[in-house]
Write a protein that holds these residues in place. Structure first.
Motif, mmCIF file in Angstrom:
data_model
loop_
_atom_site.group_PDB
_atom_site.id
_atom_site.type_symbol
_atom_site.label_atom_id
_atom_site.label_comp_id
_atom_site.label_asym_id
_atom_site.label_seq_id
_atom_site.Cartn_x
_atom_site.Cartn_y
_atom_site.Cartn_z
ATOM 1 N N ARG A 136 44.182 53.043 38.747
ATOM 2 C CA ARG A 136 44.874 52.005 37.980
ATOM 3 C C ARG A 136 45.813 51.235 38.906
ATOM 4 N N LEU A 137 45.512 49.963 39.105
ATOM 5 C CA LEU A 137 46.356 49.070 39.880
ATOM 6 C C LEU A 137 47.040 48.114 38.914
ATOM 7 N N GLU A 138 48.347 48.192 38.846
ATOM 8 C CA GLU A 138 49.123 47.361 37.929
ATOM 9 C C GLU A 138 49.843 46.268 38.709
ATOM 10 N N LEU A 139 49.482 45.023 38.445
ATOM 11 C CA LEU A 139 50.108 43.870 39.076
ATOM 12 C C LEU A 139 50.968 43.155 38.047
ATOM 13 N N ALA A 140 52.254 43.084 38.306
ATOM 14 C CA ALA A 140 53.169 42.424 37.380
ATOM 15 C C ALA A 140 53.015 40.909 37.482
ATOM 16 N N THR A 148 48.526 42.372 34.934
ATOM 17 C CA THR A 148 47.115 42.725 35.044
ATOM 18 C C THR A 148 46.981 44.174 35.464
ATOM 19 N N ALA A 149 46.076 44.913 34.813
ATOM 20 C CA ALA A 149 45.785 46.299 35.184
ATOM 21 C C ALA A 149 44.311 46.404 35.553
ATOM 22 N N LEU A 150 44.022 46.992 36.698
ATOM 23 C CA LEU A 150 42.669 47.036 37.231
ATOM 24 C C LEU A 150 42.294 48.441 37.701
ATOM 25 N N HIS A 169 35.355 45.649 44.466
ATOM 26 C CA HIS A 169 34.939 45.611 43.061
ATOM 27 C C HIS A 169 36.141 45.999 42.213
ATOM 28 N N ALA A 170 36.499 45.132 41.286
ATOM 29 C CA ALA A 170 37.629 45.390 40.400
ATOM 30 C C ALA A 170 37.189 45.230 38.955
ATOM 31 N N ARG A 171 37.746 46.073 38.100
ATOM 32 C CA ARG A 171 37.446 45.994 36.671
ATOM 33 C C ARG A 171 38.758 46.027 35.913
ATOM 34 N N THR A 172 38.962 45.044 35.030
ATOM 35 C CA THR A 172 40.189 45.021 34.241
ATOM 36 C C THR A 172 40.164 46.144 33.211
ATOM 37 N N VAL A 173 41.290 46.804 33.056
ATOM 38 C CA VAL A 173 41.373 47.943 32.150
ATOM 39 C C VAL A 173 41.293 47.500 30.699
ATOM 40 N N ASP A 174 41.909 46.373 30.351
ATOM 41 C CA ASP A 174 42.000 45.950 28.954
ATOM 42 C C ASP A 174 40.669 45.471 28.378
ATOM 43 N N ASP A 175 39.979 44.576 29.085
ATOM 44 C CA ASP A 175 38.769 43.977 28.493
ATOM 45 C C ASP A 175 37.486 44.306 29.252
#
Length: 199
Positions: A136-140, A148-150, A169-175
Motif C-alpha cells: 500500500r503506497l499512500e500519496l497525500a 491516492t492509495a496504490l 505496475h500500479a493498481r489503485t486500492v479504491d477502484d
C-alpha cells in the motif's frame, strides 16, 4: 625491522577484523540499537529507524523507517524488507534482489533549508532493483494532487533521482484502476506519472 613488521601485521589484522566484528555486532540486539542510533546521527536526523532485524548487511528488515526534514516527518515506511548484494557497491552499484514494504505513506515532498522542495539529481550509487513491491503506497494531496492509495510493483535501474529505466505496475486500492509504465524517465517522468494518477 622485525618490530616494525609486527606492528604492520597488527594494523592489517585490525583493519580486517574490525569490519567483521562490527558486522557481527550489528546482528545482536545491542548492536542493532547502536546501528539505529548511528544511522540517525550520520543522516543528520533525517532518517530514523526502529525495529531493525534480519541479517545485516545483506538481508535487513525494518519495522518502521521515517524520513524527516526541518518540518518533521514527511514519509513513513513500515515492514520494509531489503535483500541485496553489498559487495556490488565496490563496483558503484546497489544491486537489490528484493525491496518491499507493507506500507509507504508520503505526506508531502521534502523541504530544503531554503524553504523549497529539494532538487537533487545525484546518487552515491547506481541503483538496480530486480523486484520492488509495496502492498500500500499512500500519496497525500500535496504529492499526487488528490489523496491516492496504490499497490505497486516495479523493477529497473536508477542512475540519478531524476533519471532511470524500468517498468512499473500500479493498481489503485479504491477502484482497481491500473497503470503500467515502461521505458526510461527524465526529470519530468515521475511528476507526469503522479499527475496521471490524479485524473
Amino acid at each position: 625491522m622485525r618490530r616494525a613488521g609486527r606492528i604492520l601485521a597488527w594494523v592489517l589484522g585490525v583493519a580486517v577484523a574490525l569490519p567483521l566484528l562490527l558486522l557481527a555486532a550489528a546482528n545482536t540486539g545491542p548492536g542493532r540499537q547502536a546501528l539505529q542510533s548511528l544511522i540517525a546521527w550520520a543522516s543528520g536526523g533525517t532518517v530514523r529507524l526502529s525495529g531493525l532485524s534480519g541479517r545485516f548487511p545483506d538481508a535487513p528488515r525494518i519495522e518502521r523507517l521515517e524520513l524527516l526534514d526541518r518540518g518533521g516527518v514527511y514519509a513513513t515506511v513500515t515492514d520494509a524488507v531489503l535483500d541485496w548484494a553489498p559487495l556490488q557497491a565496490v563496483h558503484g552499484v546497489m544491486d537489490v534482489d528484493r525491496l518491499s514494504a507493507a506500507r509507504i505513506a508520503v505526506a508531502r515532498l521534502p523541504v530544503s533549508e531554503g524553504g523549497t522542495s529539494t532538487d537533487s539529481t545525484g546518487l552515491p550509487l547506481r541503483l538496480a532493483v530486480k523486484t520492488l513491491h509495496v502492498d500500500r503506497l499512500e500519496l497525500a494531496a500535496p504529492v499526487a494532487g488528490t489523496p491516492t492509495a496504490l499497490t505497486l510493483d516495479a523493477s529497473g535501474t536508477l542512475d540519478s533521482l531524476t533519471s532511470g529505466r524500468g517498468q512499473l505496475h500500479a493498481r489503485t486500492v479504491d477502484d482497481g484502476g491500473t497503470y503500467d509504465v515502461a521505458g526510461s524517465a527524465g526529470p519530468d517522468g515521475l511528476r507526469d506519472f503522479l499527475e496521471s494518477l490524479a485524473i
